[in-house]
Design an enzyme around this catalytic site. Sequence first.
Site, PDB file in Angstrom:
ATOM      1  N   ASP A   1     -10.451   4.122  -1.273  1.00 43.79           N
ATOM      2  CA  ASP A   1     -11.070   3.089  -0.428  1.00 43.79           C
ATOM      3  C   ASP A   1     -12.587   3.042  -0.577  1.00 43.79           C
ATOM      4  O   ASP A   1     -13.251   4.072  -0.601  1.00 43.79           O
ATOM      5  CB  ASP A   1     -10.751   3.365   1.043  1.00 43.79           C
ATOM      6  CG  ASP A   1      -9.288   3.125   1.362  1.00 43.79           C
ATOM      7  OD1 ASP A   1      -8.488   3.012   0.409  1.00 43.79           O
ATOM      8  OD2 ASP A   1      -8.951   3.055   2.545  1.00 43.79           O
TER       9      ASP A   1
ATOM     10  N   ASP B   1       0.824  -1.211   0.000  1.00 47.87           N
ATOM     11  CA  ASP B   1       0.000   0.000   0.000  1.00 47.87           C
ATOM     12  C   ASP B   1       0.864   1.269   0.000  1.00 47.87           C
ATOM     13  O   ASP B   1       1.608   1.523   0.946  1.00 47.87           O
ATOM     14  CB  ASP B   1      -0.886  -0.061   1.267  1.00 47.87           C
ATOM     15  CG  ASP B   1      -1.907   1.045   1.327  1.00 47.87           C
ATOM     16  OD1 ASP B   1      -1.951   1.884   0.418  1.00 47.87           O
ATOM     17  OD2 ASP B   1      -2.669   1.069   2.316  1.00 47.87           O
TER      18      ASP B   1
HETATM   19  C1  GLA Z   1      -5.372   2.233   2.860  1.00 46.71           C
HETATM   20  C2  GLA Z   1      -5.885   1.095   1.988  1.00 46.71           C
HETATM   21  C3  GLA Z   1      -6.907   0.276   2.780  1.00 46.71           C
HETATM   22  C4  GLA Z   1      -6.258  -0.263   4.046  1.00 46.71           C
HETATM   23  C5  GLA Z   1      -5.656   0.883   4.859  1.00 46.71           C
HETATM   24  C6  GLA Z   1      -4.820   0.380   6.024  1.00 46.71           C
HETATM   25  O1  GLA Z   1      -6.372   3.155   3.154  1.00 46.71           O
HETATM   26  O2  GLA Z   1      -6.456   1.571   0.807  1.00 46.71           O
HETATM   27  O3  GLA Z   1      -7.406  -0.781   1.989  1.00 46.71           O
HETATM   28  O4  GLA Z   1      -5.268  -1.187   3.696  1.00 46.71           O
HETATM   29  O5  GLA Z   1      -4.829   1.719   4.070  1.00 46.71           O
HETATM   30  O6  GLA Z   1      -4.274   1.393   6.809  1.00 46.71           O
END
Ligand code: GLA
Length: 430
Positions: A244, A178
């Site tokens: 997200d 990520d």
């Molecule tokens: C980002 C990702 C999420 C999750 C969070 C964890 O927002 O897009 O899917 O993994 O980080 O902190």
Amino acid sequence: MKFEVKNLPAGLSLDDEKGVLSGSIEEAGNYAMTFIATNEYGSMSQEFTLKVGDIIGLTPAMGWNSWNCWGLSVSQEKVMQSAQSLLDKGLADYGYSYINVDDAWEADERNADGTIATNDRFPDMKALGDWLHEQGLKFGIYSSPGERTCGLYLGSLGHEKQDAETYNSWGVDYLKYDWCGYSKVWDGLKDQTTASYVRPYLLMEEYLRNQPRDIWYSLCQYGMGDVWIWGHAVDANSWRTTGDITDSWQSVCECAFIPGVDIYPYAGPGHWNDPDMLVVGKVGWSDELRDTRLTPDEQYSHFSLWALQASVLLIGCPLDQLDDFTINLLCNNEVIAVNQDVLGKQAHRAANVDGIQVWMKQMADGSYAVGVFNMNEEEKDINLSDYYDACGIKSLKSLRDLWQQTDLKVSDTKYKLVPHACKLFRITLN
Ligand code: GLA
């Protein structure tokens, strides 16, 4: 349930209670087998081809991820509870197999030798990996190319090789990588071209692919730099295409209905678009869980679109708290078969007229999966045959309702759809 396999290749063995194959095959190639499952109600068999070669992830990953439910309050115990329920409630029998720990497993500091350490909610990652493998499940983990993750836990920056080796020693089968804290590095770069998006993912790819394990490489950088164009080049098995997801209809639209119009050609065996995890059952991104705010009809549409778009299918709710509606939603084998089809095509939007969208996915056996969605805020009468021209259909040979698992007359094309509801069909053409 008892399992049998015909034509089991040398080097493999079958656990006839769990239905899990294990072992290794020396030679690359395609191995055709027949799986037979028998219980007190009868017996079913399925042809299956095991492909041994350089590409993994030939169909979209299916499993569970801790984020949409537990957020940063995840623990080893909670992960094991969901894994156990995946087995006990039969979800594993439908193909759900990855158990992915998202952010918040990491310690505040690395070990003195620079290797990554876990926090006290994760007492033993190797034991967790071993236990998952004993159950026939796979183990997923999370990190960032930055110094810190989104949850401000430790990332892999400067320790990529060490971390890949540690994941291998824990038996990791899936890495979600990520972007997050990497923004700090990127903000300071003079060259902010596509190459600058690719670089951190290429670096981890090299170390991951050097490990003696097949590790699903999941990119999470929200679609920046049109990741669907270069995701293949870093050998990613999937890449997040948007920000997200949350449990609203608007978010489902922004994550999948809208981007899917343009990015569908980039998906295929080994490399998939990922519109983010499922928001069904209980969600909350914390210790406080609530029922998803999607209506039951919106949940059917959500799952139908993820099936049509050959999306990674990661359940984001605590599986020990699954209700019957959600189990049925997640465990319709004919809908899952649309997602897992070996041709690996992602559906394209064939029609978008007066708020009715029709998405169409070509299947390996020559049939098509067709989803009709009412995007309006009011009920609509629809007639599937109104969209035949747009879909390139002359006439139907067969029509099957996949959620109902019933064959329909090819003339049964008229339906009412309440707001945000859908119909999912499998059709064959004359
Ligand atoms: C980002 C990702 C999420 C999750 C969070 C964890 O927002 O897009 O899917 O993994 O980080 O902190």
